[in-house]
Design a protein around this motif. Structure first.
Motif, PDB file in Angstrom:
ATOM      1  N   VAL A 193     -28.668  21.083  27.525  1.00 45.04           N
ATOM      2  CA  VAL A 193     -29.395  19.940  28.078  1.00 45.04           C
ATOM      3  C   VAL A 193     -28.586  19.298  29.206  1.00 45.04           C
ATOM      4  N   VAL A 194     -29.307  18.548  30.036  1.00 41.67           N
ATOM      5  CA  VAL A 194     -28.680  17.861  31.161  1.00 41.67           C
ATOM      6  C   VAL A 194     -28.328  16.445  30.722  1.00 41.67           C
ATOM      7  N   GLU A 195     -27.277  15.881  31.319  1.00 41.52           N
ATOM      8  CA  GLU A 195     -26.942  14.491  31.018  1.00 41.52           C
ATOM      9  C   GLU A 195     -26.365  13.806  32.241  1.00 41.52           C
ATOM     10  N   LYS A 196     -26.316  12.492  32.190  1.00 42.38           N
ATOM     11  CA  LYS A 196     -25.783  11.717  33.309  1.00 42.38           C
ATOM     12  C   LYS A 196     -25.579  10.275  32.883  1.00 42.38           C
ATOM     13  N   CYS A 197     -25.058   9.465  33.808  1.00 40.21           N
ATOM     14  CA  CYS A 197     -24.820   8.041  33.567  1.00 40.21           C
ATOM     15  C   CYS A 197     -26.111   7.326  33.174  1.00 40.21           C
ATOM     16  N   THR A 198     -25.991   6.377  32.240  1.00 40.08           N
ATOM     17  CA  THR A 198     -27.170   5.641  31.757  1.00 40.08           C
ATOM     18  C   THR A 198     -27.162   4.179  32.208  1.00 40.08           C
ATOM     19  N   PHE A 199     -26.241   3.813  33.076  1.00 38.37           N
ATOM     20  CA  PHE A 199     -26.004   2.395  33.412  1.00 38.37           C
ATOM     21  C   PHE A 199     -25.732   1.606  32.132  1.00 38.37           C
ATOM     22  N   CYS A 200     -25.226   2.300  31.116  1.00 43.99           N
ATOM     23  CA  CYS A 200     -24.937   1.689  29.809  1.00 43.99           C
ATOM     24  C   CYS A 200     -26.138   0.933  29.258  1.00 43.99           C
ATOM     25  N   SER A 201     -27.307   1.543  29.369  1.00 46.92           N
ATOM     26  CA  SER A 201     -28.507   0.864  28.886  1.00 46.92           C
ATOM     27  C   SER A 201     -28.373   0.490  27.411  1.00 46.92           C
ATOM     28  N   GLU A 202     -27.587   1.298  26.659  1.00 45.37           N
ATOM     29  CA  GLU A 202     -27.417   1.008  25.233  1.00 45.37           C
ATOM     30  C   GLU A 202     -26.580  -0.251  25.019  1.00 45.37           C
ATOM     31  N   LEU A 203     -25.727  -0.581  25.985  1.00 40.31           N
ATOM     32  CA  LEU A 203     -24.930  -1.803  25.861  1.00 40.31           C
ATOM     33  C   LEU A 203     -25.702  -3.015  26.379  1.00 40.31           C
ATOM     34  N   LEU A 204     -26.473  -2.804  27.444  1.00 39.47           N
ATOM     35  CA  LEU A 204     -27.308  -3.899  27.950  1.00 39.47           C
ATOM     36  C   LEU A 204     -28.235  -4.389  26.838  1.00 39.47           C
ATOM     37  N   ALA A 205     -28.674  -3.439  26.002  1.00 39.10           N
ATOM     38  CA  ALA A 205     -29.613  -3.780  24.935  1.00 39.10           C
ATOM     39  C   ALA A 205     -28.988  -4.721  23.909  1.00 39.10           C
ATOM     40  N   VAL A 206     -27.652  -4.743  23.845  1.00 35.20           N
ATOM     41  CA  VAL A 206     -27.019  -5.668  22.902  1.00 35.20           C
ATOM     42  C   VAL A 206     -26.234  -6.747  23.656  1.00 35.20           C
ATOM     43  N   GLY A 207     -26.644  -6.965  24.901  1.00 37.97           N
ATOM     44  CA  GLY A 207     -26.101  -8.100  25.632  1.00 37.97           C
ATOM     45  C   GLY A 207     -24.749  -7.886  26.270  1.00 37.97           C
ATOM     46  N   LYS A 208     -24.337  -6.610  26.413  1.00 41.07           N
ATOM     47  CA  LYS A 208     -23.028  -6.361  27.027  1.00 41.07           C
ATOM     48  C   LYS A 208     -23.189  -5.734  28.410  1.00 41.07           C
ATOM     49  N   ALA A 209     -22.173  -5.925  29.252  1.00 40.93           N
ATOM     50  CA  ALA A 209     -22.186  -5.337  30.588  1.00 40.93           C
ATOM     51  C   ALA A 209     -21.764  -3.871  30.495  1.00 40.93           C
ATOM     52  N   PRO A 210     -22.108  -3.075  31.513  1.00 42.23           N
ATOM     53  CA  PRO A 210     -21.669  -1.677  31.511  1.00 42.23           C
ATOM     54  C   PRO A 210     -20.138  -1.572  31.431  1.00 42.23           C
ATOM     55  N   LEU A 211     -19.657  -0.471  30.833  1.00 41.58           N
ATOM     56  CA  LEU A 211     -18.229  -0.303  30.579  1.00 41.58           C
ATOM     57  C   LEU A 211     -17.413  -0.233  31.856  1.00 41.58           C
ATOM     58  N   CYS A 212     -17.949   0.443  32.889  1.00 41.31           N
ATOM     59  CA  CYS A 212     -17.186   0.569  34.131  1.00 41.31           C
ATOM     60  C   CYS A 212     -16.999  -0.808  34.772  1.00 41.31           C
ATOM     61  N   VAL A 213     -18.023  -1.638  34.635  1.00 39.76           N
ATOM     62  CA  VAL A 213     -17.944  -2.983  35.205  1.00 39.76           C
ATOM     63  C   VAL A 213     -16.845  -3.771  34.500  1.00 39.76           C
ATOM     64  N   GLU A 214     -16.838  -3.677  33.165  1.00 41.19           N
ATOM     65  CA  GLU A 214     -15.817  -4.364  32.371  1.00 41.19           C
ATOM     66  C   GLU A 214     -14.419  -3.893  32.742  1.00 41.19           C
ATOM     67  N   ALA A 215     -14.265  -2.569  32.867  1.00 41.17           N
ATOM     68  CA  ALA A 215     -12.940  -1.993  33.093  1.00 41.17           C
ATOM     69  C   ALA A 215     -12.454  -2.183  34.527  1.00 41.17           C
ATOM     70  N   SER A 216     -13.345  -2.581  35.423  1.00 37.78           N
ATOM     71  CA  SER A 216     -12.970  -2.614  36.838  1.00 37.78           C
ATOM     72  C   SER A 216     -12.273  -3.910  37.233  1.00 37.78           C
ATOM     73  N   GLU A 217     -12.219  -4.853  36.338  1.00 37.57           N
ATOM     74  CA  GLU A 217     -11.592  -6.157  36.608  1.00 37.57           C
ATOM     75  C   GLU A 217     -12.167  -6.798  37.863  1.00 37.57           C
ATOM     76  N   GLY A 218     -13.473  -6.816  37.962  1.00 40.63           N
ATOM     77  CA  GLY A 218     -14.113  -7.536  39.061  1.00 40.63           C
ATOM     78  C   GLY A 218     -14.416  -6.708  40.285  1.00 40.63           C
ATOM     79  N   ALA A 219     -13.958  -5.449  40.318  1.00 45.60           N
ATOM     80  CA  ALA A 219     -14.189  -4.626  41.508  1.00 45.60           C
ATOM     81  C   ALA A 219     -15.604  -4.055  41.531  1.00 45.60           C
ATOM     82  N   ILE A 220     -16.260  -4.055  40.385  1.00 49.03           N
ATOM     83  CA  ILE A 220     -17.651  -3.607  40.347  1.00 49.03           C
ATOM     84  C   ILE A 220     -18.494  -4.771  39.840  1.00 49.03           C
TER      85      ILE A 220
END
Ligand code: SF4
Ligand code: SF4
Lengths: 258, 391
Positions: A193-220
């Motif tokens: 199967v094919v896969e790709k980035c989900t914009f962390c839709s599973e985290l948005l659903a529980v009120g959290k920001a995407p992981l890359c945004v969190e880890a970027s310290e403000g750069a994203i």
């Protein structure tokens, strides 16, 4: 539907007779199954999720590593070291990222810098248009997601995506996850199967920001592009930004500050 | 009519056994692919389609090419083709099955293939490709069977079948047009994003398909004595010559647009095909030059009546035409769509042994179907007395 509900009620009641009060919650859940697909109270809601990456802030390999590993660890993305790799977010050079920028003499730091790439969650996504099973689809909040259980692995979407954002599981990805701590709250995929980035839709659903945004310290910066008061729109209004391959009409939702 | 398969010379069954062995080998390798995944191919993240889809594309053309016999015979009452038509239709059936199998072996999750029908998606060209291909297969099964049955009883085919024959003419154009749309409608793949893609596919199909048909008919003539008639062969050769001419012309149009406009995206795949990348020659370069030379040579040999009507030369002419179009439309077409890749870099690809073995197995299935169907058709013709005397 009514019949089914009635049946469930009868079934529930008879179970109640057998197992006492224990059956009650189960019965209630089954009867209300249809409504349970509403998003939760804490879910972040947007009309069109988008992202701005400040490429100037990514000035060391460690900063990329933080972002990439945050995503790949959480999403159980296997590390395959070959041309059949799987990647959701990764880095590459200026000309590989912005293939339309054919400039001969780019500024030295622009040329030397690396750039993050991920699925652009296009407004007019070619991958969605070509998928013969609707395994790839665009949600009403603009996120392009995949149903790994419906995908037949035809890879039409990979040919169609102009951004190389999609990976195919040429073999069982779990072979590469054996000596790694799995995140059991996110499914692993199977081969074919094919896969790709989900914009962390599973985290948005529980009120959290995407992981890359969190880890970027403000750069994203992440937010609702439809909302003029959102953070992303503020950043876009204040900075010169570009998108990858804008002339193709796919309308990427990921912007880059150069 | 199926009982005709049971009565044949030993050499026929030896041939079937050889095909059976090839199919078995291909199936075993495919089974291995099912268990370990597509990693046994040389495909990759950047070159995500290859040998299988290339063969699929080529064989859709072969399937569509039956129309080059049907159209003159039914629209222009060119009766000399009538004797060969059934062979064209049966070849189309084999080709259709080969196409479907090549799509099937390319899938990562083949057991889910019915999702295409369970969740019909009209905006996906692949959905339409499935519709037109299976429709074309059914049309040819119906038409082939009904007309052959009539021939067996030495009566005219029923009138109603004509409607289906007319439909099949348009349908043949549609299968190859839709196949071209798989490629020609996606953004960001420079080599494929061209409006003449469908026209090129059709032109290439209408020379390579009939050429393959004629080659097979020559083999059958040698083995069984079946004679399609000299005029029929000559007319079909002329059709092939025109189609090949148009095919080459359309390719030159691509060259002009790319190199006169000087737009890098248009030029890059073409230069990579013929002269490599960054000063490095690639395996495909030799193939493409071979294709170019053979294409022009076969066209020249067919353009002049002296060489075109030379029956001992013709098989070679047709042979090199088939090789040239096969390289151009299957190997080259797929490879150049992914070269350069979406990052404007190069990811190497060359079909793996496993891909080739599975591909041979699929072709084996096609050859088996065509052998059996042609045997039936030729036996019927023999009984009906339309076998060896020129039509
Ligand atoms: S970047 Fe590619 S995969 Fe992502 S939405 Fe756009 S076309 Fe689809
Ligand atoms: S590989 Fe899966 S997601 Fe991609 S087009 Fe095919 S079915 Fe759709």
């Amino acid at each position: 539907m009514k019949n089914r509900r009635q049946f469930l009620k009868v079934a529930g009641l008879s179970t109640l007779g057998l197992a006492g009060g224990l059956a009650l919650p189960g019965m209630a859940r089954a009867a209300g199954l249809k409504d349970s697909y509403r998003s939760g109270q804490e879910a972040l809601k947007g009309g069109h999720w988008g992202m701005v990456i400040d490429t100037r802030a990514f000035d060391s390999p460690e900063k990329f590593e933080a972002v990439i590993s945050a995503c790949h660890k959480y999403h159980n993305v296997p590390a395959i070291n070959s041309k059949r790799e799987v990647k959701w977010i990764w880095k590459d050079g200026y000309h590989q990222t912005f293939t339309d920028q054919k400039d001969n003499y780019p500024a030295k730091d622009v040329l030397e810098r690396k750039y993050l790439m991920l699925c652009n969650h296009c407004v007019n996504p070619a991958c969605v248009r070509v998928c013969p099973t609707q395994a790839t689809f665009r949600r009403s909040d603009g996120i392009v997601v995949m149903d790994y259980h419906r995908c037949i692995g035809c890879r039409f979407c990979m040919a169609a995506c102009p951004y190389g954002a999609r990976s195919f599981n040429f073999e069982d990805p779990r072979n590469f996850l054996e000596d790694r701590e799995l995140n059991v709250s996110f499914p692993t995929r199977m081969r074919g199967v094919v896969e790709k980035c989900t914009f962390c839709s599973e985290l948005l659903a529980v009120g959290k920001a995407p992981l890359c945004v969190e880890a970027s310290e403000g750069a994203i910066v992440f937010g609702d592009l439809d909302d003029p008061a959102s953070d992303v729109r503020k950043v876009l209004a204040e900075n010169f930004t570009i998108r990858r391959k804008p002339t193709l009409g796919t309308e990427p939702s990921v912007y880059y500050i150069i | 009519m199926l009982e005709k398969v049971l009565k044949g010379r030993p050499s026929f069954y030896i041939w079937l056994a050889v095909l059976g062995a090839i199919i078995t080998l291909g199936s075993l390798v495919y089974l291995y692919q099912v268990f370990v995944g597509l990693r046994i191919t040389d495909l990759s993240r950047d070159v995500s389609w290859g040998f299988y889809i290339a063969q699929f594309t080529y064989m859709v053309g072969v399937a569509a090419s039956a129309v080059m016999l049907v159209l003159p015979a039914y629209f222009h009452h060119y009766t000399k083709f009538k004797k060969m038509i059934i062979l064209g239709e049966f070849l189309a059936i084999g080709a259709c099955v080969v196409c479907m199998l090549f799509i099937f072996v390319d899938l990562g999750q083949p057991q889910r293939v019915l999702n295409v029908i369970l969740h019909p998606t009209p905006n996906s060209v692949m959905f339409w490709d499935m519709v037109v291909l299976s429709g074309y297969l059914c049309l040819n099964l119906l038409i082939g069977w009904v007309t052959l049955e009539a021939e067996r009883h030495q009566v005219e085919p029923p009138k109603w079948i004509k409607t289906f024959i007319y439909i099949s003419v348009f349908w043949a154009f549609s299968i190859h047009t839709v196949t071209a749309f798989l490629y020609a409608g996606i953004p960001g793949r420079h080599y494929w994003l061209t409006a003449v893609m469908a026209a090129r596919f059709l032109a290439s199909a209408f020379c390579s398909g009939p050429a393959l048909l004629l080659l097979l008919v020559f083999v059958v003539r040698r083995v069984t004595g079946f004679d399609p008639g000299r005029d029929a062969i000559r007319t079909l050769t002329k059709i092939i010559a025109y189609a090949m001419g148009i095919n080459i012309f359309l390719f030159c149009l691509e060259l002009f647009t790319a190199f006169y406009s000087q737009i890098p995206g248009h030029m890059h795949p073409l230069t990579a095909l013929f002269s490599g990348h960054d000063g490095h020659a690639l395996w495909i370069n030799g193939w493409m030059w071979t294709a170019a030379v053979l294409a022009i040579l076969s066209f020249l040999l067919m353009a002049f009546p002296g060489t075109r009507d030379n029956e001992s030369l013709l098989p070679y002419t047709l042979g090199i035409l088939v090789i040239a179009t096969w390289i151009d439309k299957s190997l080259g077409m797929l490879w150049a769509g992914f070269t350069p890749n979406t990052f404007e870099t190069m990811t190497p690809y060359a079909p793996s042994i496993a891909e080739i073995l599975i591909g041979l197995g699929v072709y084996g299935v096609g050859a088996l179907i065509v052998s059996v169907l042609w045997k039936i058709a030729l036996d019927v013709k023999r009984e009906a007395g339309t076998f060896s005397k020129p039509a």
